[in-house]
Enzyme design. Structure first.
Site, short mmCIF file in Angstrom:
data_model
loop_
_atom_site.label_atom_id
_atom_site.label_comp_id
_atom_site.label_asym_id
_atom_site.label_seq_id
_atom_site.Cartn_x
_atom_site.Cartn_y
_atom_site.Cartn_z
N LYS A 30 -8.97 51.10 -32.72
CA LYS A 30 -9.65 49.82 -32.51
C LYS A 30 -10.37 49.39 -33.78
O LYS A 30 -10.91 50.22 -34.51
CB LYS A 30 -10.68 49.95 -31.39
CG LYS A 30 -10.10 50.31 -30.05
CD LYS A 30 -11.19 50.54 -29.01
CE LYS A 30 -10.59 50.93 -27.67
NZ LYS A 30 -11.64 51.23 -26.68
N TYR A 83 -12.42 43.11 -30.32
CA TYR A 83 -11.79 44.27 -30.91
C TYR A 83 -10.28 44.17 -30.83
O TYR A 83 -9.72 43.79 -29.82
CB TYR A 83 -12.31 45.59 -30.35
CG TYR A 83 -12.50 45.70 -28.87
CD1 TYR A 83 -11.63 46.46 -28.10
CD2 TYR A 83 -13.58 45.09 -28.24
CE1 TYR A 83 -11.83 46.61 -26.74
CE2 TYR A 83 -13.78 45.23 -26.88
CZ TYR A 83 -12.90 45.99 -26.14
OH TYR A 83 -13.09 46.13 -24.79
N ASP A 121 -18.68 53.46 -15.22
CA ASP A 121 -19.14 54.27 -16.35
C ASP A 121 -20.13 55.35 -15.93
O ASP A 121 -20.23 56.38 -16.61
CB ASP A 121 -19.75 53.39 -17.43
CG ASP A 121 -18.70 52.65 -18.26
OD1 ASP A 121 -17.50 52.95 -18.12
OD2 ASP A 121 -19.09 51.77 -19.05
N HIS A 129 -15.30 55.08 -23.75
CA HIS A 129 -13.94 54.88 -23.27
C HIS A 129 -12.89 55.35 -24.27
O HIS A 129 -13.10 55.26 -25.48
CB HIS A 129 -13.70 53.39 -22.99
CG HIS A 129 -14.66 52.81 -22.02
ND1 HIS A 129 -15.18 51.55 -22.17
CD2 HIS A 129 -15.21 53.30 -20.89
CE1 HIS A 129 -16.02 51.28 -21.16
NE2 HIS A 129 -16.05 52.34 -20.38
#
Length: 182
Positions: free
Chosen positions: A71, A131, A169, A61
């Site tokens: 991140k 995250y 996904d 992603h």
């Protein structure tokens, strides 16, 4: 806290100092000043948490500019194989991936800058991942790359017999066909 270079510009392994005794442990999971000393301007504006079972692969992603997200990934419980793919056109490591096991025992983290796609696979019975992100989630800018893109040839590590992948996904394009403004 120590930031360790990975060979990918801007991508760092973050190794905190863990203080453990009979009571348990303590560590600093993020220090803005240490990131600044390493040349990283990262300020968290959104925290996310996911829980997944063994065999799950999430990713790959990313968000398009101007909504790209850096991140800081850490595992609160369990073990994951964390992957970052450089999608910055013109980068020496464009189309290459970096993978590392992150787990709740050693507290190792991964800092992923803008211009990388991110994913992970779960290699323990369950894994809880937190995250920090430096930009707010923007669904219109969300993009992805197929986890099993043959050109990337990621050597996924996952528990179980077959990977568990979301329908979303499974529909991502390969890197060569993915929308990308980095």
């Amino acid at each position: 806290m120590k930031l360790i270079e990975t060979g990918f510009k801007g991508l760092f392994i973050v190794q905190p100092r863990v203080f453990a005794d009979a009571r348990g442990y303590f560590f600093e999971s993020y220090r803005h000043d240490i990131f600044l000393q390493a040349g990283i301007s990262f300020t968290s504006v959104q925290d996310n948490e996911s829980r997944s079972v063994m065999g799950v692969i999430r990713g790959l992603h990313y968000q398009l500019n101007p909504h790209a997200q850096a991140k800081l990934i850490r595992v609160v419980e369990g073990r994951v194989f964390d992957v970052a793919v450089d999608i910055r056109r013109g980068s020496d490591t464009y189309g290459k991936w970096f993978g590392i096991e992150l787990n709740s025992e050693n507290k190792t983290q991964l800092y992923i800058p803008w211009g990388f796609a991110h994913g992970f696979s779960v290699i323990s019975n369950i894994a809880v991942i937190q995250y920090k992100c430096d930009n707010i989630y923007n669904p219109q800018s969300e993009r992805g790359i197929m986890f099993d893109d043959k050109d990337l040839d990621i050597k996924w590590v996952y528990g179980g017999n077959e990977p568990i992948i979301s329908e979303k996904d499974k529909k991502h394009p390969c890197l060569k066909d993915a929308e990308n403004n980095f």
